[in-house]
Scaffold this active site. Sequence first.
Site, PDB file in Angstrom:
ATOM      1  N   TYR A 176       0.454  -6.470 -36.423  1.00 50.60           N
ATOM      2  CA  TYR A 176       1.040  -7.813 -36.562  1.00 50.60           C
ATOM      3  C   TYR A 176       1.999  -8.116 -35.406  1.00 50.60           C
ATOM      4  O   TYR A 176       1.980  -9.211 -34.837  1.00 50.60           O
ATOM      5  CB  TYR A 176       1.768  -7.887 -37.903  1.00 50.60           C
ATOM      6  CG  TYR A 176       2.261  -9.255 -38.301  1.00 50.60           C
ATOM      7  CD1 TYR A 176       1.374 -10.249 -38.699  1.00 50.60           C
ATOM      8  CD2 TYR A 176       3.625  -9.551 -38.311  1.00 50.60           C
ATOM      9  CE1 TYR A 176       1.825 -11.513 -39.088  1.00 50.60           C
ATOM     10  CE2 TYR A 176       4.088 -10.790 -38.701  1.00 50.60           C
ATOM     11  CZ  TYR A 176       3.194 -11.769 -39.088  1.00 50.60           C
ATOM     12  OH  TYR A 176       3.652 -13.003 -39.477  1.00 50.60           O
ATOM     13  N   ALA A 178       1.992  -6.818 -32.394  1.00 49.80           N
ATOM     14  CA  ALA A 178       1.214  -6.985 -31.162  1.00 49.80           C
ATOM     15  C   ALA A 178       0.576  -8.368 -31.109  1.00 49.80           C
ATOM     16  O   ALA A 178       0.589  -9.048 -30.072  1.00 49.80           O
ATOM     17  CB  ALA A 178       0.144  -5.904 -31.060  1.00 49.80           C
ATOM     18  N   LYS A 180       1.513 -11.137 -32.769  1.00 50.20           N
ATOM     19  CA  LYS A 180       2.505 -12.203 -32.684  1.00 50.20           C
ATOM     20  C   LYS A 180       3.197 -12.235 -31.319  1.00 50.20           C
ATOM     21  O   LYS A 180       3.685 -13.285 -30.889  1.00 50.20           O
ATOM     22  CB  LYS A 180       3.533 -12.066 -33.810  1.00 50.20           C
ATOM     23  CG  LYS A 180       2.969 -12.413 -35.190  1.00 50.20           C
ATOM     24  CD  LYS A 180       2.312 -13.782 -35.215  1.00 50.20           C
ATOM     25  CE  LYS A 180       1.989 -14.266 -36.602  1.00 50.20           C
ATOM     26  NZ  LYS A 180       1.261 -15.569 -36.584  1.00 50.20           N
TER      27      LYS A 180
END
Length: 292
Positions: A176, A178, A180
């Site tokens: 998540y 990485a 975002k």
Amino acid sequence: MSNRLQQVSGHLSNTHGRRLLAGEVAIVTGAGQGIGRSVALLFAKEGAKVVISDIDAKRLETVEAEIKAAGGDALSVAGDVGADDFPKKIVDATVSKYGKINHIVNNAGFTFDKMLHTTPDDAFDIIMKIHVRAPFRLIRQAAPYFRLKPEQRENRSIINVSSVSGLHGNVGQANYAAAKAAVLGLTKTIAKEWGPFGVRANTVAFGLIHTRLTASKEAGATIEIDGKTVALGVPGAQRSVTTTQDPESYPQIPLRRGGTPDDAAGSVLFLASPLASYVSGHTLEVTGGAGI
């Protein structure tokens, strides 16, 4: 008073004039509940024709009915944002009904938390697919309706939803975080490439907003992904939504409360509206002051 100041002054006096997004068309993904629902309702209240999407068709129908009951204009396009045919499906439906696209809010997403050393490839890949590849493909599909000649231009923007996990990392969220973080680079590239066409691109990075993704994992919320059941939420998370300042609540947040979906929606509206007419390539942190 300059034309720009007159325009901004008019919008600041919104209750006596045009609504902030009057006559504009916005696509909002992940609009069946939570932040996406609040964004869709608020955009419609401010005069936008809202095209809403969600993988949960029943929830989407409910939100469409809410918008219409309040006097708004909405079109539902149910589907999986990660599906190969989704971008064409929603762009074609939008243009067929409304003739243009002013804003895209890439909000759809979920978490698939595991410690880094136990994260399988599929758990990493699906998060990248939904949070990075899907927004990229939708924006690319809509390019002809953003890269316009000067005489065709109106207020237009892309708003991609990120997270403080993407800014600072987070335990149990290698996938998540990485994804975002990648959203920021995508947004800044759009700002540089499409800025000459008058298109603004911004990211909103949310801190703690009370949704099913930040609720207690013990509450049992799940999502079906490729035939697998994925548990949502945070183990042991506080269950209550504190709406007033309380020194004992959320000591890591200066405002001493978590945010609501409506708090989140207000920040997205600002970025889409003419009030942010000279804001592009920016990451707006909506955290109640956490992380400063």
